[in-house]
Design a protein around this motif. Sequence first.
Motif, PDB file in Angstrom:
ATOM      1  N   ILE A   1      -4.572   5.344  -9.337  1.00 39.67           N
ATOM      2  CA  ILE A   1      -4.651   5.074  -7.902  1.00 39.67           C
ATOM      3  C   ILE A   1      -6.021   4.497  -7.579  1.00 39.67           C
ATOM      4  CG2 ILE A   1      -3.022   6.945  -7.435  1.00 39.67           C
ATOM      5  CD1 ILE A   1      -5.393   8.574  -6.359  1.00 39.67           C
ATOM      6  N   ASN A   2      -6.154   4.006  -6.344  1.00 39.82           N
ATOM      7  CA  ASN A   2      -7.418   3.379  -5.937  1.00 39.82           C
ATOM      8  C   ASN A   2      -8.405   4.357  -5.321  1.00 39.82           C
ATOM      9  OD1 ASN A   2      -5.097   1.191  -5.376  1.00 39.82           O
ATOM     10  ND2 ASN A   2      -6.960   0.139  -6.040  1.00 39.82           N
ATOM     11  N   TYR A   3      -7.924   5.131  -4.343  1.00 35.90           N
ATOM     12  CA  TYR A   3      -8.829   5.940  -3.537  1.00 35.90           C
ATOM     13  C   TYR A   3      -8.268   7.336  -3.311  1.00 35.90           C
ATOM     14  CZ  TYR A   3      -9.989   1.117  -2.228  1.00 35.90           C
ATOM     15  OH  TYR A   3     -10.268  -0.216  -2.254  1.00 35.90           O
TER      16      TYR A   3
ATOM     17  N   VAL B   1       0.860  -1.185   0.000  1.00 32.32           N
ATOM     18  CA  VAL B   1       0.000   0.000   0.000  1.00 32.32           C
ATOM     19  C   VAL B   1       0.895   1.234   0.000  1.00 32.32           C
ATOM     20  CG1 VAL B   1      -1.755   1.302   1.254  1.00 32.32           C
ATOM     21  CG2 VAL B   1      -1.796  -1.208   1.297  1.00 32.32           C
TER      22      VAL B   1
ATOM     23  N   ASP C   1       0.291  -2.422  -5.090  1.00 31.30           N
ATOM     24  CA  ASP C   1      -0.990  -3.117  -5.238  1.00 31.30           C
ATOM     25  C   ASP C   1      -2.157  -2.186  -4.943  1.00 31.30           C
ATOM     26  OD1 ASP C   1       0.093  -5.917  -5.665  1.00 31.30           O
ATOM     27  OD2 ASP C   1       1.018  -5.400  -3.751  1.00 31.30           O
ATOM     28  N   PHE C   2      -1.946  -1.267  -4.016  1.00 26.16           N
ATOM     29  CA  PHE C   2      -2.959  -0.267  -3.677  1.00 26.16           C
ATOM     30  C   PHE C   2      -2.275   1.079  -3.501  1.00 26.16           C
ATOM     31  CE2 PHE C   2      -4.632  -4.280  -2.204  1.00 26.16           C
ATOM     32  CZ  PHE C   2      -5.975  -4.243  -2.573  1.00 26.16           C
ATOM     33  N   CYS C   3      -2.938   2.126  -3.966  1.00 25.79           N
ATOM     34  CA  CYS C   3      -2.429   3.484  -3.750  1.00 25.79           C
ATOM     35  C   CYS C   3      -3.586   4.364  -3.303  1.00 25.79           C
ATOM     36  CB  CYS C   3      -1.781   4.046  -5.014  1.00 25.79           C
ATOM     37  SG  CYS C   3      -1.067   5.689  -4.769  1.00 25.79           S
ATOM     38  N   ILE C   4      -3.404   5.000  -2.153  1.00 24.43           N
ATOM     39  CA  ILE C   4      -4.365   5.957  -1.613  1.00 24.43           C
ATOM     40  C   ILE C   4      -3.719   7.333  -1.657  1.00 24.43           C
ATOM     41  CG2 ILE C   4      -5.758   6.597   0.388  1.00 24.43           C
ATOM     42  CD1 ILE C   4      -5.592   3.739   1.355  1.00 24.43           C
TER      43      ILE C   4
ATOM     44  N   ARG D   1      -7.266   9.025  -9.830  1.00 24.61           N
ATOM     45  CA  ARG D   1      -8.232   7.972  -9.495  1.00 24.61           C
ATOM     46  C   ARG D   1      -9.123   7.649 -10.688  1.00 24.61           C
ATOM     47  NH1 ARG D   1     -12.511  10.347  -5.943  1.00 24.61           N
ATOM     48  NH2 ARG D   1     -13.000  11.198  -7.997  1.00 24.61           N
TER      49      ARG D   1
ATOM     50  N   ARG E   1      -2.071   0.389 -15.445  1.00 27.57           N
ATOM     51  CA  ARG E   1      -3.128   0.998 -14.624  1.00 27.57           C
ATOM     52  C   ARG E   1      -4.085   1.849 -15.447  1.00 27.57           C
ATOM     53  NH1 ARG E   1      -2.335  -2.572 -10.740  1.00 27.57           N
ATOM     54  NH2 ARG E   1      -0.434  -2.230  -9.542  1.00 27.57           N
TER      55      ARG E   1
ATOM     56  N   GLY F   1      -7.451   5.581 -13.225  1.00 32.99           N
ATOM     57  CA  GLY F   1      -7.050   4.246 -12.808  1.00 32.99           C
ATOM     58  C   GLY F   1      -5.653   4.155 -12.241  1.00 32.99           C
TER      59      GLY F   1
END
Length: 263
Positions: free
Chosen positions: A182-184, A104, A123-126, A177, A155, A180
């Motif tokens: 980043i996630n959130y 993350v 795998d995840f980016c906030i 976001r 992405r 695509g």
Amino acid sequence: MLDTESFAVAINDGIGHITLDQADRGNPFDARFTSEISLIATEMDENSDVRCVLLDARGKYFSVGADLKTLGRDPDELPRFIKNATAGLHVALSRFTRMRAPMVVAVHGLAVGGSVALSAAADFCIAARSAKFYAAYTGIGLVPDGGGTTFIPQRVGTRRAAEFLLRNETWSAEQARDNGLINYVVDDDELTGAAWDLARELADGPTLAFGEIKNLLLSGSDQPIEAQMELEARAMARVTRSEDGWNGVRSVLAKQPPTFHGR
């Protein structure tokens, strides 16, 4: 724990916490940074206590990317410097991508160049609502490194990646976001809590299965479908041999929440 100058590193309760820690310089990707991040990635990959990795940064910026003062010293030595510096960075990105622990990344402020590639690789980016993602490379006549030509197109798609990189764009957190990358997006004062909550959720999950899924996602774009399905079957078989896989199935049959231990 590793003795590093560019990072603060700790492992607590299954979460490997990496913080970019050159706030006074904007957390640049200099030679020391790339050497140390390679050592850190190997530790996170090999340490069985690490079930999730959380990477964040201190200071005004997430990272200003390449250290331009270093790049501008000697034109004759610059190609050698680039090859040596990117070696450590690329080893790190490869290991972060292939390790079983999910990663993350929490971005605040400005992310530039290689730090955008790092954000895409995770795998995840906030991101904090005020964060920005700046391509930067063509602004100084250079090309992406850090897997940027792989992770960013994966992405956002090749057309958006080409536009972002060739036109040297800056994306807001919302644009990143929506495209695509980043996630959130969360409010600035919620970034730390949201990142830790996600890291905790992942660290409590079936990390053996997570690792298999990460590698399957990497191979899915370049394998024939028949080969990819065989890789899926083999990965499934490996997981069923594990304590987590067996106990997970038995827990669901018993109508109990499963508990995973990464073995």
